[in-house]
Design a protein around this motif. Sequence first.
Motif, PDB file in Angstrom:
ATOM      1  N   ARG A   1       0.843  -1.186   0.000  1.00 53.51           N
ATOM      2  CA  ARG A   1       0.000   0.000   0.000  1.00 53.51           C
ATOM      3  C   ARG A   1       0.883   1.242   0.000  1.00 53.51           C
ATOM      4  O   ARG A   1       1.719   1.431   0.872  1.00 53.51           O
ATOM      5  CB  ARG A   1      -0.901  -0.031   1.225  1.00 53.51           C
ATOM      6  CG  ARG A   1      -1.777   1.144   1.473  1.00 53.51           C
ATOM      7  CD  ARG A   1      -3.079   1.225   0.677  1.00 53.51           C
ATOM      8  NE  ARG A   1      -3.711   0.001   0.282  1.00 53.51           N
ATOM      9  CZ  ARG A   1      -4.767  -0.551   0.885  1.00 53.51           C
ATOM     10  NH1 ARG A   1      -5.275  -0.017   1.967  1.00 53.51           N
ATOM     11  NH2 ARG A   1      -5.308  -1.656   0.401  1.00 53.51           N
TER      12      ARG A   1
ATOM     13  N   SER B   1       1.395   5.549  -0.125  1.00 52.86           N
ATOM     14  CA  SER B   1       0.863   6.609   0.726  1.00 52.86           C
ATOM     15  C   SER B   1      -0.434   7.224   0.195  1.00 52.86           C
ATOM     16  O   SER B   1      -1.217   7.750   0.965  1.00 52.86           O
ATOM     17  CB  SER B   1       1.911   7.710   0.913  1.00 52.86           C
ATOM     18  OG  SER B   1       2.241   8.279  -0.335  1.00 52.86           O
TER      19      SER B   1
ATOM     20  N   GLY C   1      -2.848   5.523  -1.086  1.00 51.63           N
ATOM     21  CA  GLY C   1      -3.896   4.519  -0.987  1.00 51.63           C
ATOM     22  C   GLY C   1      -3.915   3.520  -2.133  1.00 51.63           C
ATOM     23  O   GLY C   1      -4.668   2.561  -2.093  1.00 51.63           O
TER      24      GLY C   1
ATOM     25  N   ASP D   1      -2.261   0.495  -4.562  1.00 51.76           N
ATOM     26  CA  ASP D   1      -1.537  -0.727  -4.215  1.00 51.76           C
ATOM     27  C   ASP D   1      -0.647  -1.190  -5.355  1.00 51.76           C
ATOM     28  O   ASP D   1      -0.946  -0.954  -6.521  1.00 51.76           O
ATOM     29  CB  ASP D   1      -2.511  -1.870  -3.900  1.00 51.76           C
ATOM     30  CG  ASP D   1      -3.311  -1.623  -2.640  1.00 51.76           C
ATOM     31  OD1 ASP D   1      -2.797  -0.949  -1.736  1.00 51.76           O
ATOM     32  OD2 ASP D   1      -4.452  -2.118  -2.556  1.00 51.76           O
TER      33      ASP D   1
ATOM     34  N   ASN E   1       4.982  -3.540   8.475  1.00 51.45           N
ATOM     35  CA  ASN E   1       3.962  -4.559   8.619  1.00 51.45           C
ATOM     36  C   ASN E   1       3.640  -4.710  10.101  1.00 51.45           C
ATOM     37  O   ASN E   1       4.543  -4.890  10.911  1.00 51.45           O
ATOM     38  CB  ASN E   1       4.444  -5.893   8.043  1.00 51.45           C
ATOM     39  CG  ASN E   1       3.358  -6.926   8.084  1.00 51.45           C
ATOM     40  OD1 ASN E   1       2.283  -6.721   7.534  1.00 51.45           O
ATOM     41  ND2 ASN E   1       3.616  -8.023   8.749  1.00 51.45           N
TER      42      ASN E   1
ATOM     43  N   THR F   1      -1.212  -7.011   3.708  1.00 53.35           N
ATOM     44  CA  THR F   1      -0.914  -5.686   3.176  1.00 53.35           C
ATOM     45  C   THR F   1       0.228  -5.082   3.979  1.00 53.35           C
ATOM     46  O   THR F   1       0.167  -5.003   5.203  1.00 53.35           O
ATOM     47  CB  THR F   1      -2.144  -4.764   3.271  1.00 53.35           C
ATOM     48  OG1 THR F   1      -3.217  -5.352   2.543  1.00 53.35           O
ATOM     49  CG2 THR F   1      -1.836  -3.380   2.715  1.00 53.35           C
TER      50      THR F   1
ATOM     51  N   HIS G   1       2.681  -1.615   4.295  1.00 53.78           N
ATOM     52  CA  HIS G   1       2.704  -0.196   3.942  1.00 53.78           C
ATOM     53  C   HIS G   1       4.098   0.197   3.497  1.00 53.78           C
ATOM     54  O   HIS G   1       5.091  -0.238   4.076  1.00 53.78           O
ATOM     55  CB  HIS G   1       2.254   0.652   5.134  1.00 53.78           C
ATOM     56  CG  HIS G   1       0.821   0.423   5.472  1.00 53.78           C
ATOM     57  ND1 HIS G   1      -0.200   1.118   4.881  1.00 53.78           N
ATOM     58  CD2 HIS G   1       0.224  -0.462   6.298  1.00 53.78           C
ATOM     59  CE1 HIS G   1      -1.356   0.687   5.343  1.00 53.78           C
ATOM     60  NE2 HIS G   1      -1.124  -0.273   6.206  1.00 53.78           N
TER      61      HIS G   1
ATOM     62  N   VAL H   1       6.683   3.309   2.806  1.00 55.84           N
ATOM     63  CA  VAL H   1       6.997   4.706   3.111  1.00 55.84           C
ATOM     64  C   VAL H   1       8.232   5.084   2.304  1.00 55.84           C
ATOM     65  O   VAL H   1       9.223   4.354   2.296  1.00 55.84           O
ATOM     66  CB  VAL H   1       7.268   4.905   4.618  1.00 55.84           C
ATOM     67  CG1 VAL H   1       7.668   6.331   4.924  1.00 55.84           C
ATOM     68  CG2 VAL H   1       6.042   4.504   5.433  1.00 55.84           C
TER      69      VAL H   1
END
Length: 117
Positions: free
Chosen positions: A12, A14, A16, A18, A59, A85, A87, A89
């Motif tokens: 995911r 930033s 939103g 994927d 995670n 999922t 994330h 950064v």
Amino acid sequence: MAGQDSIELKFRLSDGSDIGPSKYSPSTTVATLKEKILAQWPKEKENGPRTVNDLKLINAGKVLENNRTLAESRLPLELPGGVITMHVVVRPPLSDKNNDKPQNDSPNNARCSCTIL
């Protein structure tokens, strides 16, 4: 994760959106995941990462280390057929410190004066 041949992950961003989902072996390293994310990064997005060092994978609230595998990262148990999922950064690029100095950096230019009447 015993008995599972692969782990299904999506990443995911930033905004939103994927990347994925795709299946990975539990022996896949976090650095390898970052290389795949870098290769699949949408070209139309601004401020994209330049290298894998610009990326952090998160995670379950933990930043994953590059030298660890998915199995070593202790991913949370997933439901059968579920997708984990992670994330992503992006670290902002480091700027050149010589070019970022304010032009008025001498202490004499930042004076305050008070007058008492």
